[in-house]
Design a protein around this motif. Structure first.
Motif, PDB file in Angstrom:
ATOM      1  N   GLY A   1      -4.453  37.114   9.952  1.00  0.00           N
ATOM      2  CA  GLY A   1      -5.371  36.595  10.950  1.00  0.00           C
ATOM      3  C   GLY A   1      -6.767  37.080  10.635  1.00  0.00           C
ATOM      4  N   PRO A   2      -7.740  36.161  10.488  1.00  0.00           N
ATOM      5  CA  PRO A   2      -9.100  36.579  10.117  1.00  0.00           C
ATOM      6  C   PRO A   2      -9.662  37.666  11.017  1.00  0.00           C
ATOM      7  N   GLN A   3      -9.387  37.602  12.329  1.00  0.00           N
ATOM      8  CA  GLN A   3      -9.974  38.566  13.249  1.00  0.00           C
ATOM      9  C   GLN A   3      -9.412  39.972  13.059  1.00  0.00           C
ATOM     10  N   THR A   4      -8.240  40.079  12.459  1.00  0.00           N
ATOM     11  CA  THR A   4      -7.680  41.394  12.143  1.00  0.00           C
ATOM     12  C   THR A   4      -8.473  42.066  11.035  1.00  0.00           C
ATOM     13  N   LEU A   5      -8.964  41.278  10.099  1.00  0.00           N
ATOM     14  CA  LEU A   5      -9.668  41.824   8.944  1.00  0.00           C
ATOM     15  C   LEU A   5     -11.179  41.857   9.134  1.00  0.00           C
ATOM     16  N   VAL A   6     -11.721  40.890   9.859  1.00  0.00           N
ATOM     17  CA  VAL A   6     -13.154  40.870  10.195  1.00  0.00           C
ATOM     18  C   VAL A   6     -13.198  40.633  11.705  1.00  0.00           C
ATOM     19  N   THR A   7     -13.471  41.668  12.458  1.00  0.00           N
ATOM     20  CA  THR A   7     -13.132  41.663  13.884  1.00  0.00           C
ATOM     21  C   THR A   7     -13.933  40.675  14.720  1.00  0.00           C
ATOM     22  N   ASN A   8     -15.100  40.251  14.251  1.00  0.00           N
ATOM     23  CA  ASN A   8     -15.884  39.281  15.024  1.00  0.00           C
ATOM     24  C   ASN A   8     -15.887  37.901  14.382  1.00  0.00           C
ATOM     25  N   VAL A   9     -14.809  37.584  13.669  1.00  0.00           N
ATOM     26  CA  VAL A   9     -14.583  36.252  13.132  1.00  0.00           C
ATOM     27  C   VAL A   9     -13.358  35.671  13.829  1.00  0.00           C
ATOM     28  N   THR A  10     -13.558  34.572  14.554  1.00  0.00           N
ATOM     29  CA  THR A  10     -12.478  33.980  15.352  1.00  0.00           C
ATOM     30  C   THR A  10     -11.988  32.655  14.780  1.00  0.00           C
ATOM     31  N   SER A  11     -12.344  32.364  13.556  1.00  0.00           N
ATOM     32  CA  SER A  11     -12.054  31.057  12.954  1.00  0.00           C
ATOM     33  C   SER A  11     -10.631  30.974  12.425  1.00  0.00           C
ATOM     34  N   ASP A  12     -10.171  29.733  12.270  1.00  0.00           N
ATOM     35  CA  ASP A  12      -9.021  29.461  11.415  1.00  0.00           C
ATOM     36  C   ASP A  12      -9.505  29.463   9.968  1.00  0.00           C
ATOM     37  N   MET A  13      -8.599  29.788   9.075  1.00  0.00           N
ATOM     38  CA  MET A  13      -8.953  29.885   7.659  1.00  0.00           C
ATOM     39  C   MET A  13      -8.080  28.933   6.866  1.00  0.00           C
ATOM     40  N   LEU A  14      -8.693  28.183   5.954  1.00  0.00           N
ATOM     41  CA  LEU A  14      -7.916  27.329   5.067  1.00  0.00           C
ATOM     42  C   LEU A  14      -8.552  27.336   3.684  1.00  0.00           C
ATOM     43  N   LEU A  15      -7.788  26.841   2.713  1.00  0.00           N
ATOM     44  CA  LEU A  15      -8.271  26.771   1.336  1.00  0.00           C
ATOM     45  C   LEU A  15      -8.298  25.318   0.901  1.00  0.00           C
ATOM     46  N   ILE A  16      -9.472  24.856   0.483  1.00  0.00           N
ATOM     47  CA  ILE A  16      -9.607  23.508  -0.071  1.00  0.00           C
ATOM     48  C   ILE A  16      -9.532  23.614  -1.587  1.00  0.00           C
ATOM     49  N   GLU A  17      -8.582  22.914  -2.180  1.00  0.00           N
ATOM     50  CA  GLU A  17      -8.448  22.881  -3.632  1.00  0.00           C
ATOM     51  C   GLU A  17      -8.695  21.452  -4.098  1.00  0.00           C
ATOM     52  N   HIS A  18      -9.713  21.304  -4.922  1.00  0.00           N
ATOM     53  CA  HIS A  18     -10.098  19.959  -5.366  1.00  0.00           C
ATOM     54  C   HIS A  18     -10.866  20.062  -6.674  1.00  0.00           C
ATOM     55  N   ALA A  19     -10.523  19.209  -7.593  1.00  0.00           N
ATOM     56  CA  ALA A  19     -11.235  19.101  -8.875  1.00  0.00           C
ATOM     57  C   ALA A  19     -11.331  20.437  -9.591  1.00  0.00           C
ATOM     58  N   GLY A  20     -10.282  21.260  -9.465  1.00  0.00           N
ATOM     59  CA  GLY A  20     -10.261  22.542 -10.141  1.00  0.00           C
ATOM     60  C   GLY A  20     -10.947  23.660  -9.400  1.00  0.00           C
ATOM     61  N   PHE A  21     -11.468  23.400  -8.210  1.00  0.00           N
ATOM     62  CA  PHE A  21     -12.153  24.422  -7.417  1.00  0.00           C
ATOM     63  C   PHE A  21     -11.283  24.834  -6.231  1.00  0.00           C
ATOM     64  N   ALA A  22     -11.355  26.102  -5.876  1.00  0.00           N
ATOM     65  CA  ALA A  22     -10.660  26.636  -4.701  1.00  0.00           C
ATOM     66  C   ALA A  22     -11.726  27.181  -3.751  1.00  0.00           C
ATOM     67  N   LEU A  23     -11.869  26.547  -2.593  1.00  0.00           N
ATOM     68  CA  LEU A  23     -12.979  26.832  -1.684  1.00  0.00           C
ATOM     69  C   LEU A  23     -12.461  27.355  -0.348  1.00  0.00           C
ATOM     70  N   PRO A  24     -12.608  28.657  -0.067  1.00  0.00           N
ATOM     71  CA  PRO A  24     -12.259  29.171   1.256  1.00  0.00           C
ATOM     72  C   PRO A  24     -13.089  28.459   2.326  1.00  0.00           C
ATOM     73  N   THR A  25     -12.438  28.095   3.403  1.00  0.00           N
ATOM     74  CA  THR A  25     -13.098  27.274   4.416  1.00  0.00           C
ATOM     75  C   THR A  25     -12.706  27.762   5.803  1.00  0.00           C
ATOM     76  N   THR A  26     -13.696  27.855   6.695  1.00  0.00           N
ATOM     77  CA  THR A  26     -13.436  28.302   8.063  1.00  0.00           C
ATOM     78  C   THR A  26     -13.533  27.117   9.016  1.00  0.00           C
ATOM     79  N   VAL A  27     -12.711  27.165  10.057  1.00  0.00           N
ATOM     80  CA  VAL A  27     -12.700  26.124  11.079  1.00  0.00           C
ATOM     81  C   VAL A  27     -12.919  26.775  12.435  1.00  0.00           C
ATOM     82  N   ASN A  28     -14.025  26.419  13.075  1.00  0.00           N
ATOM     83  CA  ASN A  28     -14.342  26.914  14.413  1.00  0.00           C
ATOM     84  C   ASN A  28     -14.192  25.783  15.415  1.00  0.00           C
ATOM     85  N   HIS A  29     -13.719  26.110  16.593  1.00  0.00           N
ATOM     86  CA  HIS A  29     -13.448  25.087  17.605  1.00  0.00           C
ATOM     87  C   HIS A  29     -14.377  25.195  18.812  1.00  0.00           C
ATOM     88  N   GLY A  30     -15.561  25.799  18.596  1.00  0.00           N
ATOM     89  CA  GLY A  30     -16.567  25.805  19.645  1.00  0.00           C
ATOM     90  C   GLY A  30     -16.800  27.135  20.318  1.00  0.00           C
TER      91      GLY A  30
END
Length: 368
Positions: free
Chosen positions: A24-53
């Motif tokens: 859980g991101p908030q366990t490791l960075v306590t003031n980050v409340t986002s969901d975390m996902l990885l976008i893999e495309h065209a040979g790139f791996a891009l960590p991506t955060t999703v905030n819901h407001g």
């Protein structure tokens, strides 16, 4: 392979994101409340955060915090003179507007949870496909890319603009083109080096910190960036630090006293020929005459200079950085909003214009 390419290679984005997802991101960075996902495309791996407001999280995941809450805190730290009252009014209006737009309902692509994201070899390849996938999954969210500037990599902002993204100025950053020419010969840098030699501290490149060392480094960072500056800075845990180092994201240089205690630390990221230092700390209980902040900055600059790297020095301490050879550039957050209702997207064009014409020139002049 060049020296700069070698020192910036082999960041394991997949392992980084998987651990953040597992704990859980908030366990490791306590003031980050986002969901975390990885976008893999065209040979790139891009960590991506999703905030819901959600409001109030660190600015590394929440645009409202970056443009409103952090700016409001900065007013108490800098002397704007007669400009302070107009700035307060502008920030109050921005607060209402960004909340109305629901700017924190956002997906931030290639977001490593750092004050400055270096995008490395990704210059926007596959951008149209990536945004199409994300819009399908998150049709109510803005899309964003933080830490975009024309100095670090002009190809990424060009690709974003061509794809219809809105370039919203975010900060003045301080960059150094050639450290041997622009940094090493400066009298201030020579004085910093002399301060280190006189300090009795021993500099060490740390690769596998113990639990106690990781706790100490994070404590030093928090003394400076969280307790002294702002709780909106990312609040890293020792577990995050060890993860970031194990994945190859973060390199660490420390200065120890005669008893082995870490007194200053510089954590930095290298991608391609550019380095940035998102984690800096020192024992703020020591007297200013000890020069520990100068020593921490020098350790990073010395590494970058030795490896032929350019430096993105991020924002803040403009006068200090300018005296050591840096110059200013505008950093942007790029937003994509064409899939959203007109009332949520068009105000961003106006805000971008106002920031470009009115705010950024003042920040550059005052080295903010």
């Amino acid at each position: 392979m060049s020296g700069s390419a070698a020192v910036g290679a082999d960041i394991d984005a997949r392992a980084y994101v998987q651990q953040l997802q597992a704990d859980g991101p908030q366990t490791l960075v306590t003031n980050v409340t986002s969901d975390m996902l990885l976008i893999e495309h065209a040979g790139f791996a891009l960590p991506t955060t999703v905030n819901h407001g959600d409001l109030g999280a660190s600015y590394v995941v929440a645009p409202h915090s970056a443009y409103v809450l952090y700016a409001r805190e900065e007013l108490g730290l800098v002397d704007l003179g007669w400009l302070k009252r107009p700035a307060q009014v502008i920030i109050a209006l921005a607060d209402r507007l960004f909340k109305a737009l629901r700017i924190n309902t956002v997906v931030l692509i290639d977001n490593w949870l750092l004050s400055t994201n270096l995008h490395g070899a990704w210059h926007g390849e596959g951008l149209a496909d990536i945004r199409a996938r994300l819009i399908a999954d998150y049709p109510d969210h803005f899309l964003g890319v933080r830490s975009v500037d024309r100095w670090t990599d002009p190809r990424l902002p060009t690709a974003l603009a061509a794809d219809g993204w809105i370039m919203l100025p975010s900060r003045i950053i301080w960059v150094t083109d050639d450290l041997k020419r622009d940094w090493a010969a400066r009298n201030n840098v020579k004085n910093d080096r002399r301060k280190l030699r006189q300090s009795g501290l021993t500099v060490e490149d740390l690769t596998q910190p113990s639990d106690a060392e990781a706790e100490r480094i994070v404590a030093l960072y928090k003394m400076l960036y969280v307790e002294k500056y702002s709780a909106l800075n990312p609040q890293y845990s020792a577990a995050w630090l060890k993860l970031a180092m194990a994945c190859g994201l973060l390199k660490m240089r420390v200065a120890r006293d005669a008893d082995g205690q870490i007194m200053a630390a510089a954590g930095f990221v290298v991608r391609g020929d550019v380095a940035t230092n998102p984690l800096l700390g020192y024992d703020t209980a020591q007297p200013q005459a000890a020069g520990l902040y100068r020593i921490a900055c020098y350790m990073f600059g010395d590494y970058a200079c030795a490896h032929g790297l350019r430096v993105n020095g991020s924002a803040g301490a403009g006068d200090f950085k300018r005296q050591r050879g840096a110059r200013s550039e505008i950093e942007y957050t790029a937003f994509y909003a064409r899939h959203l209702p007109r009332w949520r997207r068009w105000p961003l064009h106006l805000i971008a214009t106002l920031l470009t014409v009115l705010v950024m020139p003042v920040m550059a002049r005052r080295m903010l």
